[in-house]
Scaffold this motif. Structure first.
Motif, PDB file in Angstrom:
ATOM      1  N   GLU A 123       1.781   9.393  -6.164  1.00 27.96           N
ATOM      2  CA  GLU A 123       2.390  10.706  -5.888  1.00 27.96           C
ATOM      3  C   GLU A 123       3.693  10.886  -6.668  1.00 27.96           C
ATOM      4  O   GLU A 123       4.497  11.752  -6.343  1.00 27.96           O
ATOM      5  N   LYS A 124       3.917  10.025  -7.659  1.00 29.01           N
ATOM      6  CA  LYS A 124       5.115  10.062  -8.509  1.00 29.01           C
ATOM      7  C   LYS A 124       6.405   9.930  -7.697  1.00 29.01           C
ATOM      8  O   LYS A 124       7.380  10.642  -7.895  1.00 29.01           O
ATOM      9  N   ARG A 125       6.365   8.979  -6.762  1.00 27.23           N
ATOM     10  CA  ARG A 125       7.539   8.647  -5.957  1.00 27.23           C
ATOM     11  C   ARG A 125       7.747   7.144  -6.003  1.00 27.23           C
ATOM     12  O   ARG A 125       6.794   6.383  -6.142  1.00 27.23           O
ATOM     13  N   ILE A 126       9.005   6.740  -5.870  1.00 24.99           N
ATOM     14  CA  ILE A 126       9.310   5.325  -5.714  1.00 24.99           C
ATOM     15  C   ILE A 126       9.587   5.107  -4.235  1.00 24.99           C
ATOM     16  O   ILE A 126      10.519   5.699  -3.671  1.00 24.99           O
ATOM     17  N   VAL A 127       8.764   4.307  -3.602  1.00 21.57           N
ATOM     18  CA  VAL A 127       8.908   4.036  -2.168  1.00 21.57           C
ATOM     19  C   VAL A 127       9.593   2.683  -1.991  1.00 21.57           C
ATOM     20  O   VAL A 127       9.146   1.679  -2.528  1.00 21.57           O
ATOM     21  N   TYR A 160      15.340  -1.944  -0.091  1.00 24.18           N
ATOM     22  CA  TYR A 160      14.528  -2.768  -0.983  1.00 24.18           C
ATOM     23  C   TYR A 160      13.615  -1.915  -1.850  1.00 24.18           C
ATOM     24  O   TYR A 160      13.007  -0.949  -1.373  1.00 24.18           O
ATOM     25  N   VAL A 161      13.506  -2.302  -3.117  1.00 25.91           N
ATOM     26  CA  VAL A 161      12.547  -1.709  -4.046  1.00 25.91           C
ATOM     27  C   VAL A 161      11.874  -2.852  -4.785  1.00 25.91           C
ATOM     28  O   VAL A 161      12.576  -3.663  -5.389  1.00 25.91           O
ATOM     29  N   PRO A 162      10.542  -2.935  -4.730  1.00 28.44           N
ATOM     30  CA  PRO A 162       9.616  -2.104  -3.966  1.00 28.44           C
ATOM     31  C   PRO A 162       9.747  -2.358  -2.464  1.00 28.44           C
ATOM     32  O   PRO A 162      10.466  -3.254  -2.038  1.00 28.44           O
ATOM     33  N   ALA A 163       9.057  -1.535  -1.703  1.00 24.59           N
ATOM     34  CA  ALA A 163       9.147  -1.611  -0.247  1.00 24.59           C
ATOM     35  C   ALA A 163       8.732  -2.977   0.271  1.00 24.59           C
ATOM     36  O   ALA A 163       7.852  -3.632  -0.286  1.00 24.59           O
ATOM     37  N   ARG A 164       9.404  -3.407   1.304  1.00 23.08           N
ATOM     38  CA  ARG A 164       9.048  -4.635   2.014  1.00 23.08           C
ATOM     39  C   ARG A 164       8.896  -4.290   3.487  1.00 23.08           C
ATOM     40  O   ARG A 164       9.506  -3.335   3.962  1.00 23.08           O
ATOM     41  N   GLU A 224       0.831  -1.205   0.000  1.00 19.59           N
ATOM     42  CA  GLU A 224       0.000   0.000   0.000  1.00 19.59           C
ATOM     43  C   GLU A 224       0.861   1.247   0.000  1.00 19.59           C
ATOM     44  O   GLU A 224       0.577   2.216  -0.698  1.00 19.59           O
ATOM     45  N   GLU A 225       1.925   1.250   0.790  1.00 21.22           N
ATOM     46  CA  GLU A 225       2.816   2.403   0.841  1.00 21.22           C
ATOM     47  C   GLU A 225       3.499   2.600  -0.516  1.00 21.22           C
ATOM     48  O   GLU A 225       3.643   3.721  -1.001  1.00 21.22           O
ATOM     49  N   PHE A 226       3.893   1.491  -1.140  1.00 23.04           N
ATOM     50  CA  PHE A 226       4.540   1.564  -2.449  1.00 23.04           C
ATOM     51  C   PHE A 226       3.581   2.161  -3.490  1.00 23.04           C
ATOM     52  O   PHE A 226       3.945   3.081  -4.227  1.00 23.04           O
TER      53      PHE A 226
END
Length: 142
Positions: free
Chosen positions: A41-45, A56-60, A33-35
Motif C-alpha cells: 500500500e506504499k506505506r512503511i509500517v 521500530y522499523v520494520p515493525a516488531r 505480515e503487517e509490514f
C-alpha cells in the motif's frame, strides 16, 4: 535427508552436508505480515512501544527493551541514508556494467532500518525519496 551436526559447548555448531527439503513454508509472522501489507500500500509500517515510546522499523511484535506488545504505526518521518556500500561485481565475481549502491535507510526518530538500492549521488545523512516500496527499497537521493 543427510547431515552431520557437530557441536560443542560454548562453540559454534558445524553443519556438514546439505539438508534436503522438498518443500517448506516460511512465515514472516504477524509483524512481518503487517509490514509487507504496508509496502503493498506504499506505506512503511513500524511499531511503537506503548511504554517507552521506542519506534521500530520494520515493525516488531514486542519491544526489545520492555518486552511488551507494540502497536503498529505508519512511519511518516523522513528517510535518510545511514550507511552504504558500492557493489562492483555480481555474486560470481563478474564486473557489473554499472556499480550498484546499496544503503541502509533509516527514518528519523526510529530504530532499525531497511536496505535500499540508491539512485543519485549517495552521501551519509542525505534524505531520500522512496521510489518503490519493495525489499530492498528503491530510493533516490534528494
Amino acid at each position: 535427508m543427510s547431515w552431520d551436526k557437530i557441536g560443542y559447548e560454548d562453540k559454534l555448531l558445524v553443519w556438514n552436508e546439505i539438508m534436503e527439503a522438498e518443500e517448506y513454508v516460511y512465515t514472516v509472522g504477524v509483524a512481518g505480515e503487517e509490514f509487507f501489507k504496508g509496502l503493498k500500500e506504499k506505506r512503511i509500517v513500524g511499531s511503537k512501544c506503548p511504554k517507552c515510546g521506542k519506534v521500530y522499523v520494520p515493525a516488531r511484535l514486542y519491544c526489545e527493551d520492555c518486552f511488551i506488545k507494540t502497536e503498529f504505526i505508519n512511519i511518516t518521518s523522513k528517510p535518510y541514508i545511514y550507511t552504504y556500500t558500492i557493489i562492483y561485481a555480481d555474486e560470481n565475481g563478474n564486473k557489473l556494467e554499472k556499480p550498484q549502491v546499496v544503503a541502509l535507510v533509516r527514518f528519523e526518530n526510529t530504530n532499525g532500518g531497511l536496505l535500499a538500492f540508491v539512485e543519485g549521488e549517495v552521501e551519509i545523512g542525505k534524505e531520500v525519496e522512496i521510489l518503490e516500496y519493495k525489499i530492498p527499497l528503491i530510493v533516490r537521493v534528494k
